[in-house]
Motif scaffolding. Structure first.
Motif, PDB file in Angstrom:
ATOM      1  N   GLN A 204       0.853  -1.183   0.000  1.00 54.10           N
ATOM      2  CA  GLN A 204       0.000   0.000   0.000  1.00 54.10           C
ATOM      3  C   GLN A 204       0.895   1.242   0.000  1.00 54.10           C
ATOM      4  N   GLY A 205       0.663   2.142  -0.927  1.00 51.31           N
ATOM      5  CA  GLY A 205       1.437   3.385  -0.980  1.00 51.31           C
ATOM      6  C   GLY A 205       0.733   4.494  -0.219  1.00 51.31           C
ATOM      7  N   SER A 206       1.354   5.653  -0.213  1.00 48.31           N
ATOM      8  CA  SER A 206       0.762   6.827   0.438  1.00 48.31           C
ATOM      9  C   SER A 206      -0.480   7.259  -0.347  1.00 48.31           C
TER      10      SER A 206
ATOM     11  N   ALA B  63       1.732   1.978  -8.262  1.00 45.80           N
ATOM     12  CA  ALA B  63       1.754   0.748  -7.468  1.00 45.80           C
ATOM     13  C   ALA B  63       3.176   0.432  -7.034  1.00 45.80           C
ATOM     14  N   ILE B  64       3.293  -0.142  -5.845  1.00 48.61           N
ATOM     15  CA  ILE B  64       4.592  -0.528  -5.292  1.00 48.61           C
ATOM     16  C   ILE B  64       4.599  -2.040  -5.111  1.00 48.61           C
ATOM     17  N   ALA B  65       5.568  -2.681  -5.750  1.00 46.83           N
ATOM     18  CA  ALA B  65       5.762  -4.120  -5.586  1.00 46.83           C
ATOM     19  C   ALA B  65       7.052  -4.326  -4.811  1.00 46.83           C
ATOM     20  N   HIS B  66       6.990  -5.150  -3.782  1.00 42.90           N
ATOM     21  CA  HIS B  66       8.189  -5.429  -2.991  1.00 42.90           C
ATOM     22  C   HIS B  66       8.402  -6.941  -2.925  1.00 42.90           C
ATOM     23  N   PHE B  67       9.623  -7.329  -3.243  1.00 41.76           N
ATOM     24  CA  PHE B  67      10.011  -8.733  -3.189  1.00 41.76           C
ATOM     25  C   PHE B  67      11.124  -8.878  -2.169  1.00 41.76           C
ATOM     26  N   GLY B  68      10.851  -9.641  -1.118  1.00 42.52           N
ATOM     27  CA  GLY B  68      11.840  -9.900  -0.079  1.00 42.52           C
ATOM     28  C   GLY B  68      12.693 -11.106  -0.423  1.00 42.52           C
ATOM     29  N   PRO B  69      13.580 -11.486   0.497  1.00 44.44           N
ATOM     30  CA  PRO B  69      14.511 -12.584   0.248  1.00 44.44           C
ATOM     31  C   PRO B  69      13.837 -13.922  -0.059  1.00 44.44           C
ATOM     32  N   ASP B  70      12.656 -14.165   0.481  1.00 40.41           N
ATOM     33  CA  ASP B  70      11.994 -15.451   0.282  1.00 40.41           C
ATOM     34  C   ASP B  70      11.019 -15.459  -0.894  1.00 40.41           C
ATOM     35  N   ASP B  71      10.875 -14.326  -1.583  1.00 39.37           N
ATOM     36  CA  ASP B  71       9.931 -14.234  -2.694  1.00 39.37           C
ATOM     37  C   ASP B  71      10.602 -14.638  -4.004  1.00 39.37           C
ATOM     38  N   ASP B  72       9.877 -15.335  -4.847  1.00 36.71           N
ATOM     39  CA  ASP B  72      10.392 -15.787  -6.141  1.00 36.71           C
ATOM     40  C   ASP B  72      10.102 -14.720  -7.198  1.00 36.71           C
TER      41      ASP B  72
END
Length: 128
Positions: A75-77, A86-95
Motif C-alpha cells: 500500500q502506498g501513500s 503501485a509498489i511491488a516489494h520482493f523480499g529474500p523469500d519471494d520468487d
C-alpha cells in the motif's frame, strides 16, 4: 554471483531500455529511475534496501485496482493511490523471477501511461 533480485532487475532494466526513447538515471538515495523523454515511468530500489530484496514502483492506470490483493503489492501513500502508482516489494523469500512476465507487463503499461502519446501509440499499435 548475482541474487535472483539482481538478475530480475537486470532483465527488467534491459527490457525497459528496449522501449523507445528510454534511459536509466540515478534516483534519490538508493534508487534507479527509468524515464521516457525525461518523464519517470518506473523506479527500482528503496532506501537502504538489501541486495536480496527489490522494490519496484510503476504507474498502472489500467490494472491498479486489480493488483491490490497480490502478496507482493504494498500500500502506498495517498498520493500514490490517487495517481495509481503501485509498489511491488520482493523480499529474500519471494520468487521474483516467477513474476518477470507480470513485471514486464507493468513496465509496458507504465511506459505507455507516461510516454508522449505518439510514443505510447507506437508501442500499443505494434503490440511489441
Amino acid at each position: 554471483m548475482p541474487t535472483p533480485h539482481q538478475q530480475a532487475e537486470a532483465q527488467l532494466t534491459a527490457y525497459a531500455l528496449s522501449l523507445p526513447e528510454t534511459d536509466l538515471a540515478p534516483g534519490w538515495t538508493d534508487t534507479r529511475y527509468l524515464r521516457v523523454r525525461s518523464k519517470g515511468f518506473a523506479v527500482f530500489g528503496d532506501k537502504g534496501e538489501a541486495p536480496d530484496a527489490l522494490t519496484l514502483t510503476f504507474k498502472l492506470p489500467i490494472s491498479y485496482e486489480m493488483i491490490q490483493d497480490l502478496p507482493f503489492v504494498r500500500q502506498g501513500s495517498p498520493w500514490y493511490r490517487q495517481y495509481k502508482w503501485a509498489i511491488a516489494h520482493f523480499g529474500p523469500d519471494d520468487d521474483i523471477l516467477a513474476e518477470l512476465d507480470t513485471l514486464k507487463g507493468w513496465l509496458r503499461q507504465s511506459y505507455v501511461a507516461m510516454a508522449p502519446k505518439a510514443l505510447g501509440r507506437l508501442l500499443t499499435e505494434s503490440g511489441a
